[in-house]
Design a protein around this motif. Sequence first.
Motif, mmCIF file in Angstrom:
data_model
loop_
_atom_site.group_PDB
_atom_site.id
_atom_site.type_symbol
_atom_site.label_atom_id
_atom_site.label_comp_id
_atom_site.label_asym_id
_atom_site.label_seq_id
_atom_site.Cartn_x
_atom_site.Cartn_y
_atom_site.Cartn_z
ATOM 1 N N LYS A 4 -10.216 22.709 50.302
ATOM 2 C CA LYS A 4 -10.781 23.801 50.213
ATOM 3 C C LYS A 4 -12.377 23.021 49.396
ATOM 4 C CE LYS A 4 -11.770 28.306 48.225
ATOM 5 N NZ LYS A 4 -11.767 29.872 47.140
ATOM 6 N N ASP A 5 -13.461 23.114 50.454
ATOM 7 C CA ASP A 5 -14.596 22.718 50.218
ATOM 8 C C ASP A 5 -14.484 21.563 50.150
ATOM 9 O OD1 ASP A 5 -16.100 25.352 50.946
ATOM 10 O OD2 ASP A 5 -15.396 26.006 48.361
ATOM 11 N N GLY A 6 -13.755 20.126 50.418
ATOM 12 C CA GLY A 6 -13.829 19.226 49.959
ATOM 13 C C GLY A 6 -12.449 18.792 49.690
ATOM 14 N N ILE A 7 -11.972 20.078 48.579
ATOM 15 C CA ILE A 7 -11.269 19.458 47.280
ATOM 16 C C ILE A 7 -10.227 19.336 47.407
ATOM 17 C CG2 ILE A 7 -11.278 20.473 44.675
ATOM 18 C CD1 ILE A 7 -14.350 21.266 44.584
ATOM 19 N N ILE A 8 -9.305 19.497 47.144
ATOM 20 C CA ILE A 8 -7.842 19.080 46.954
ATOM 21 C C ILE A 8 -7.692 20.088 45.842
ATOM 22 C CG2 ILE A 8 -5.365 17.886 46.418
ATOM 23 C CD1 ILE A 8 -7.082 15.367 47.062
ATOM 24 N N ILE A 9 -6.450 21.462 46.784
ATOM 25 C CA ILE A 9 -5.894 22.359 45.856
ATOM 26 C C ILE A 9 -4.320 22.478 45.838
ATOM 27 C CG2 ILE A 9 -8.320 23.486 45.403
ATOM 28 C CD1 ILE A 9 -7.043 25.684 47.921
ATOM 29 N N GLY A 10 -3.650 22.060 46.640
ATOM 30 C CA GLY A 10 -2.792 22.001 47.234
ATOM 31 C C GLY A 10 -2.671 21.132 47.885
ATOM 32 N N LEU A 11 -0.753 20.059 47.416
ATOM 33 C CA LEU A 11 -0.243 19.554 47.466
ATOM 34 C C LEU A 11 1.528 19.672 47.539
ATOM 35 C CD1 LEU A 11 0.430 15.903 47.259
ATOM 36 C CD2 LEU A 11 0.456 16.240 45.270
ATOM 37 N N LEU A 32 -5.661 20.909 41.110
ATOM 38 C CA LEU A 32 -4.574 21.549 41.980
ATOM 39 C C LEU A 32 -4.740 22.925 41.670
ATOM 40 C CD1 LEU A 32 -1.614 18.600 41.942
ATOM 41 C CD2 LEU A 32 -3.512 19.276 43.793
ATOM 42 N N GLU A 33 -3.904 23.353 42.750
ATOM 43 C CA GLU A 33 -3.983 25.398 42.364
ATOM 44 C C GLU A 33 -1.777 25.391 42.943
ATOM 45 O OE1 GLU A 33 -6.533 27.859 44.322
ATOM 46 O OE2 GLU A 33 -8.491 26.599 43.256
ATOM 47 N N HIS A 34 -1.504 24.419 43.587
ATOM 48 C CA HIS A 34 -0.206 24.575 44.174
ATOM 49 C C HIS A 34 0.129 23.035 44.299
ATOM 50 C CE1 HIS A 34 2.351 25.471 47.537
ATOM 51 N NE2 HIS A 34 3.275 25.417 46.581
ATOM 52 N N GLU A 49 1.330 15.912 30.333
ATOM 53 C CA GLU A 49 0.161 15.344 31.249
ATOM 54 C C GLU A 49 0.216 16.529 32.268
ATOM 55 O OE1 GLU A 49 0.873 11.268 29.534
ATOM 56 O OE2 GLU A 49 2.003 13.280 31.084
ATOM 57 N N ILE A 50 1.318 17.223 32.763
ATOM 58 C CA ILE A 50 1.061 18.557 33.765
ATOM 59 C C ILE A 50 0.323 19.943 32.941
ATOM 60 C CG2 ILE A 50 3.806 19.096 33.703
ATOM 61 C CD1 ILE A 50 3.995 19.440 35.989
ATOM 62 N N GLY A 51 0.243 19.466 31.552
ATOM 63 C CA GLY A 51 -0.430 20.790 31.101
ATOM 64 C C GLY A 51 -1.549 20.529 31.283
ATOM 65 N N SER A 52 -2.603 20.091 31.190
ATOM 66 C CA SER A 52 -3.725 19.371 31.753
ATOM 67 C C SER A 52 -4.154 20.391 33.009
ATOM 68 C CB SER A 52 -4.262 18.426 31.221
ATOM 69 O OG SER A 52 -3.777 17.566 32.928
ATOM 70 N N LEU A 53 -3.234 20.483 34.004
ATOM 71 C CA LEU A 53 -3.712 21.027 35.502
ATOM 72 C C LEU A 53 -3.812 22.314 35.378
ATOM 73 C CD1 LEU A 53 -0.919 19.695 37.448
ATOM 74 C CD2 LEU A 53 -3.157 18.435 37.128
ATOM 75 N N THR A 54 -4.377 22.854 34.633
ATOM 76 C CA THR A 54 -4.828 24.361 34.437
ATOM 77 C C THR A 54 -5.042 25.508 35.244
ATOM 78 O OG1 THR A 54 -7.574 23.578 33.138
ATOM 79 C CG2 THR A 54 -5.916 23.660 31.469
ATOM 80 N N ASN A 55 -5.435 25.253 36.752
ATOM 81 C CA ASN A 55 -5.718 25.639 37.754
ATOM 82 C C ASN A 55 -4.525 26.338 37.909
ATOM 83 O OD1 ASN A 55 -9.104 25.586 37.850
ATOM 84 N ND2 ASN A 55 -9.211 23.659 37.764
ATOM 85 N N LEU A 56 -3.116 25.286 38.139
ATOM 86 C CA LEU A 56 -2.236 25.686 38.847
ATOM 87 C C LEU A 56 -1.760 26.855 38.442
ATOM 88 C CD1 LEU A 56 -1.004 23.227 40.652
ATOM 89 C CD2 LEU A 56 0.555 23.302 38.137
ATOM 90 N N LYS A 57 -1.844 27.898 39.673
ATOM 91 C CA LYS A 57 -1.713 29.260 39.701
ATOM 92 C C LYS A 57 0.403 29.109 40.382
ATOM 93 C CE LYS A 57 -5.784 30.793 41.621
ATOM 94 N NZ LYS A 57 -6.448 31.313 42.971
ATOM 95 N N ILE A 58 0.634 27.927 41.265
ATOM 96 C CA ILE A 58 2.444 27.994 41.311
ATOM 97 C C ILE A 58 2.546 26.550 41.093
ATOM 98 C CG2 ILE A 58 3.455 27.777 43.355
ATOM 99 C CD1 ILE A 58 1.153 29.799 44.720
#
Length: 85
Positions: A4-11, A32-34, A49-58
């Motif tokens: 989204k807008d050149g930023i990776i939000i899902g993998l 990352l959101e997903h 370290e996965i705990g630092s992905l604070t934008n993660l929704k899924i």
Amino acid sequence: VTCKDGIIIGLDLSNQRLSGTIPPEISLLTTLEHLSLWGNIIGGSIPSEIGSLTNLKILDIHRNKFTGTIPSEIGALISLNDLEL
């Protein structure tokens, strides 16, 4: 990969027969959101370290070969709506 807008939000690397471990560098993907890795043969422990992905929704990492305990840092995922371990 979703951008989204050149930023990776899902993998989404689900059901790809991936093996190995989730590297601690996953924490560098802060936008990352997903994250979906279900249905692989990923082993080892889930990195704290996965705990630092604070934008993660899924976070969907079920049907793998993880060992050890679930890191308490997952509790820091304040945006998380869907968790599948």
